[in-house]
Design a protein around this motif. Structure first.
Motif, PDB file in Angstrom:
ATOM      1  N   HIS A  70     -77.669  -9.929  23.210  1.00  0.00           N
ATOM      2  CA  HIS A  70     -78.453 -10.650  21.983  1.00  0.00           C
ATOM      3  C   HIS A  70     -77.815 -10.116  20.501  1.00  0.00           C
ATOM      4  CE1 HIS A  70     -81.276 -13.089  19.939  1.00  0.00           C
ATOM      5  NE2 HIS A  70     -81.587 -12.372  19.085  1.00  0.00           N
ATOM      6  N   THR A  71     -77.460 -11.075  19.720  1.00  0.00           N
ATOM      7  CA  THR A  71     -77.141 -10.550  18.519  1.00  0.00           C
ATOM      8  C   THR A  71     -77.722 -11.434  17.417  1.00  0.00           C
ATOM      9  OG1 THR A  71     -75.213 -12.411  18.464  1.00  0.00           O
ATOM     10  CG2 THR A  71     -74.621 -10.163  19.414  1.00  0.00           C
ATOM     11  N   LYS A  72     -77.185 -11.272  16.113  1.00  0.00           N
ATOM     12  CA  LYS A  72     -77.834 -12.027  14.896  1.00  0.00           C
ATOM     13  C   LYS A  72     -77.025 -13.144  14.639  1.00  0.00           C
ATOM     14  CE  LYS A  72     -79.836  -7.749  13.052  1.00  0.00           C
ATOM     15  NZ  LYS A  72     -79.850  -6.813  11.874  1.00  0.00           N
ATOM     16  N   VAL A  73     -76.337 -13.667  15.519  1.00  0.00           N
ATOM     17  CA  VAL A  73     -75.408 -14.820  15.076  1.00  0.00           C
ATOM     18  C   VAL A  73     -76.635 -15.946  15.286  1.00  0.00           C
ATOM     19  CG1 VAL A  73     -73.997 -16.449  16.295  1.00  0.00           C
ATOM     20  CG2 VAL A  73     -73.362 -14.069  16.506  1.00  0.00           C
ATOM     21  N   ASN A  74     -76.152 -16.805  13.925  1.00  0.00           N
ATOM     22  CA  ASN A  74     -77.042 -18.146  13.722  1.00  0.00           C
ATOM     23  C   ASN A  74     -77.200 -19.009  14.650  1.00  0.00           C
ATOM     24  OD1 ASN A  74     -77.818 -20.701  12.385  1.00  0.00           O
ATOM     25  ND2 ASN A  74     -77.539 -19.457  10.471  1.00  0.00           N
TER      26      ASN A  74
END
Length: 244
Positions: A70-74
């Motif tokens: 999981h990442t902070k990509v929009n």
């Protein structure tokens, strides 16, 4: 319950209330536990783990289904390439293993790029850690069609999380009515994995009663992951689930 970071039109409000705030997070977890919930889907996130630790000290023992990569990509304009660059799957597996996560799911932004060789590598790393492996998608029809066609080795995963709701909201179809529902049922029966339904509330557009009444019609649902962002929401949502 799930700690998914996307709540549709309410996302920004919840970020303000909960982002980097372990105490409010712990209260939601504890309230959910009091309402009968015993499992939580979480990514490798420091604040969430701190909130979980607080809740555990108060007796709220939750089984963890971890999200890997999981990442902070929009969410609204996802950059799959950046998501893969930013993901640290090995670190996520290491941290989730320390929390005894018995099931780990590969994040949807990694899965929905459809690089099945890469997804296979991550799934194998999960299996090598001793956990059961699975995948998440935000494109239930396209991904399910590819899985049904054997694009991913079925021996590598046991769980499949995908968004399903009566409105077809955040699904890759315009409508989710009879024809689409039949196709999805046929696809999932062919895939033959443990199915975890997400976004059954259509990110808050549907009431819990509407959503869970529809959920009861889905014969392929093994589990459901529901997001709540306050103690009040936890009481209302899970209370309704018990009543139905």
């Amino acid at each position: 319950m799930t700690c998914e970071g996307y709540f549709g039109h309410r996302t920004r409000l919840y970020e303000i209330d909960l982002y980097n705030q372990p105490e409010p997070i712990s209260k939601i977890i504890k309230k959910s536990y009091d309402e009968g919930i015993r499992g939580i889907n979480i990514p490798n996130n420091k604040s969430i783990f701190e909130g979980l630790d607080i809740a555990r000290k108060e007796g709220a023992e939750m089984e963890i289904i971890g999200t890997v990569g999981h990442t902070k990509v929009n969410y609204l304009m996802p950059d799959m390439k950046k998501a893969r660059q930013d993901a640290d799957c090995l670190k996520d597996i290491e941290v989730l293993s320390k929390y005894d996560s018995s099931i780990m799911l590969v994040d949807d932004f990694l899965v929905d790029a459809y690089d099945w060789d890469y997804v296979s590598q991550v799934l194998q790393e999960i299996k090598d850690s001793g956990a059961l492996a699975g995948i998440i998608t935000s494109r239930p029809f396209e991904t399910s069609r590819q899985l049904a066609d054997g694009k991913l080795d079925s021996n590598l995963y046991d769980f499949y999380m995908l968004p399903i709701n009566k409105l077809g909201y955040t699904m890759d179809v315009d409508f989710f009515i009879d024809e689409e529902q039949e196709e999805m049922s046929n696809l999932l029966n062919k895939i033959n994995k443990k199915i975890i339904i997400s976004r059954i509330l259509a990110c808050g557009i549907q009431t819990p009663k509407e959503a869970f009444t529809f959920l009861k019609t889905l014969d392929y649902a093994d589990m459901v992951a529901v997001s709540v962002a306050s103690e009040r929401e936890a009481e209302q949502t899970f209370g309704t689930f018990r009543e139905l």
